[in-house]
Design a protein around this motif. Structure first.
Motif, PDB file in Angstrom:
ATOM      1  N   GLN A   1       0.829  -1.207   0.000  1.00 42.52           N
ATOM      2  CA  GLN A   1       0.000   0.000   0.000  1.00 42.52           C
ATOM      3  C   GLN A   1       0.862   1.255   0.000  1.00 42.52           C
ATOM      4  O   GLN A   1       0.576   2.218  -0.712  1.00 42.52           O
ATOM      5  CB  GLN A   1      -0.919   0.008   1.228  1.00 42.52           C
ATOM      6  CG  GLN A   1      -2.033  -0.998   1.167  1.00 42.52           C
ATOM      7  CD  GLN A   1      -2.828  -1.065   2.463  1.00 42.52           C
ATOM      8  OE1 GLN A   1      -2.439  -0.486   3.473  1.00 42.52           O
ATOM      9  NE2 GLN A   1      -3.932  -1.799   2.437  1.00 42.52           N
ATOM     10  N   ILE A   2       1.924   1.250   0.789  1.00 41.48           N
ATOM     11  CA  ILE A   2       2.812   2.413   0.886  1.00 41.48           C
ATOM     12  C   ILE A   2       3.469   2.688  -0.463  1.00 41.48           C
ATOM     13  O   ILE A   2       3.507   3.833  -0.930  1.00 41.48           O
ATOM     14  CB  ILE A   2       3.878   2.194   1.974  1.00 41.48           C
ATOM     15  CG1 ILE A   2       3.226   2.211   3.358  1.00 41.48           C
ATOM     16  CG2 ILE A   2       4.977   3.240   1.906  1.00 41.48           C
ATOM     17  CD1 ILE A   2       4.098   1.684   4.466  1.00 41.48           C
ATOM     18  N   LEU A   3       4.004   1.638  -1.108  1.00 43.13           N
ATOM     19  CA  LEU A   3       4.669   1.823  -2.397  1.00 43.13           C
ATOM     20  C   LEU A   3       3.688   2.259  -3.484  1.00 43.13           C
ATOM     21  O   LEU A   3       4.035   3.058  -4.357  1.00 43.13           O
ATOM     22  CB  LEU A   3       5.396   0.544  -2.811  1.00 43.13           C
ATOM     23  CG  LEU A   3       6.629   0.192  -1.983  1.00 43.13           C
ATOM     24  CD1 LEU A   3       7.260  -1.094  -2.480  1.00 43.13           C
ATOM     25  CD2 LEU A   3       7.643   1.315  -1.986  1.00 43.13           C
ATOM     26  N   THR A   4       2.464   1.746  -3.430  1.00 43.70           N
ATOM     27  CA  THR A   4       1.452   2.165  -4.402  1.00 43.70           C
ATOM     28  C   THR A   4       1.123   3.638  -4.215  1.00 43.70           C
ATOM     29  O   THR A   4       1.039   4.401  -5.187  1.00 43.70           O
ATOM     30  CB  THR A   4       0.175   1.315  -4.251  1.00 43.70           C
ATOM     31  OG1 THR A   4       0.519  -0.058  -4.395  1.00 43.70           O
ATOM     32  CG2 THR A   4      -0.865   1.693  -5.289  1.00 43.70           C
ATOM     33  N   GLU A   5       0.959   4.041  -2.960  1.00 46.15           N
ATOM     34  CA  GLU A   5       0.637   5.434  -2.648  1.00 46.15           C
ATOM     35  C   GLU A   5       1.789   6.370  -3.024  1.00 46.15           C
ATOM     36  O   GLU A   5       1.564   7.490  -3.477  1.00 46.15           O
ATOM     37  CB  GLU A   5       0.328   5.558  -1.148  1.00 46.15           C
ATOM     38  CG  GLU A   5      -0.401   6.817  -0.768  1.00 46.15           C
ATOM     39  CD  GLU A   5      -0.801   6.818   0.693  1.00 46.15           C
ATOM     40  OE1 GLU A   5      -0.754   7.906   1.291  1.00 46.15           O
ATOM     41  OE2 GLU A   5      -1.146   5.746   1.229  1.00 46.15           O
ATOM     42  N   ALA A   6       3.020   5.898  -2.852  1.00 47.55           N
ATOM     43  CA  ALA A   6       4.194   6.708  -3.176  1.00 47.55           C
ATOM     44  C   ALA A   6       4.544   6.638  -4.664  1.00 47.55           C
ATOM     45  O   ALA A   6       5.481   7.304  -5.108  1.00 47.55           O
ATOM     46  CB  ALA A   6       5.384   6.251  -2.347  1.00 47.55           C
ATOM     47  N   GLU A   7       3.802   5.815  -5.410  1.00 44.03           N
ATOM     48  CA  GLU A   7       4.013   5.631  -6.844  1.00 44.03           C
ATOM     49  C   GLU A   7       5.417   5.121  -7.155  1.00 44.03           C
ATOM     50  O   GLU A   7       6.108   5.627  -8.037  1.00 44.03           O
ATOM     51  CB  GLU A   7       3.718   6.933  -7.606  1.00 44.03           C
ATOM     52  CG  GLU A   7       2.278   7.369  -7.473  1.00 44.03           C
ATOM     53  CD  GLU A   7       2.012   8.723  -8.087  1.00 44.03           C
ATOM     54  OE1 GLU A   7       2.958   9.333  -8.631  1.00 44.03           O
ATOM     55  OE2 GLU A   7       0.870   9.178  -8.009  1.00 44.03           O
ATOM     56  N   VAL A   8       5.834   4.100  -6.384  1.00 45.10           N
ATOM     57  CA  VAL A   8       7.115   3.436  -6.593  1.00 45.10           C
ATOM     58  C   VAL A   8       6.806   2.018  -7.057  1.00 45.10           C
ATOM     59  O   VAL A   8       5.925   1.365  -6.502  1.00 45.10           O
ATOM     60  CB  VAL A   8       7.946   3.400  -5.287  1.00 45.10           C
ATOM     61  CG1 VAL A   8       9.256   2.670  -5.495  1.00 45.10           C
ATOM     62  CG2 VAL A   8       8.184   4.806  -4.779  1.00 45.10           C
ATOM     63  N   ASP A   9       7.546   1.547  -8.065  1.00 45.85           N
ATOM     64  CA  ASP A   9       7.340   0.195  -8.577  1.00 45.85           C
ATOM     65  C   ASP A   9       7.715  -0.828  -7.507  1.00 45.85           C
ATOM     66  O   ASP A   9       8.738  -0.691  -6.839  1.00 45.85           O
ATOM     67  CB  ASP A   9       8.192  -0.016  -9.834  1.00 45.85           C
ATOM     68  CG  ASP A   9       7.876  -1.341 -10.501  1.00 45.85           C
ATOM     69  OD1 ASP A   9       6.745  -1.842 -10.323  1.00 45.85           O
ATOM     70  OD2 ASP A   9       8.760  -1.875 -11.187  1.00 45.85           O
TER      71      ASP A   9
END
Length: 125
Positions: A32-40
């Motif tokens: 969820q954190i990576l999706t929110e931060a727009e990181v692959d």
């Protein structure tokens, strides 16, 4: 090496796995954190840019309780249970399992190493 929430993340692991090294962040939260931060999700930690790290730090600070703050909160909850002397608090105090597990044969992890008790000697004639 990325340092987030006081933890050095392993640089050769994928971002999702690297974030789970932070206490309080599991696999689902990391995704969820990576999706929110727009990181692959598949990009390794060493390939993160400074902007990526900054956005992840910001998300963690805003939405999650992690590391020391979380540990403190959990310890206070356990202390409260012991202070009010509820069933779970008493089990914590005695070092026994809390959630209904059997203790006659198992529970070695919670009870610790076996303490042998000597047998009573039989009276002679």
């Amino acid at each position: 090496m990325a340092r987030i929430a006081g933890v050095d993340l392993p640089k050769n692991k994928r971002g999702v796995i690297g974030l789970t090294y932070i206490y309080g962040i599991g696999l689902t939260s990391a995704k969820q954190i990576l999706t929110e931060a727009e990181v692959d999700h598949s990009v390794k930690v060493k390939e993160w840019s400074d902007d990526n790290i900054k956005s992840i730090r910001q998300i963690l600070a805003d939405s999650y309780t992690v590391e020391g703050q979380l540990r403190t909160e959990i310890q206070l909850n356990i202390k409260r249970l012991m202070d009010i002397a509820c069933y779970r608090g008493l089990r914590h105090r005695k070092g026994l399992p809390l959630r209904g597990q059997r203790t006659q044969t198992n529970a070695r992890t919670r009870k610790g190493k076996r303490k042998t008790v000597a047998n009573k000697k039989k009276a002679g004639k």
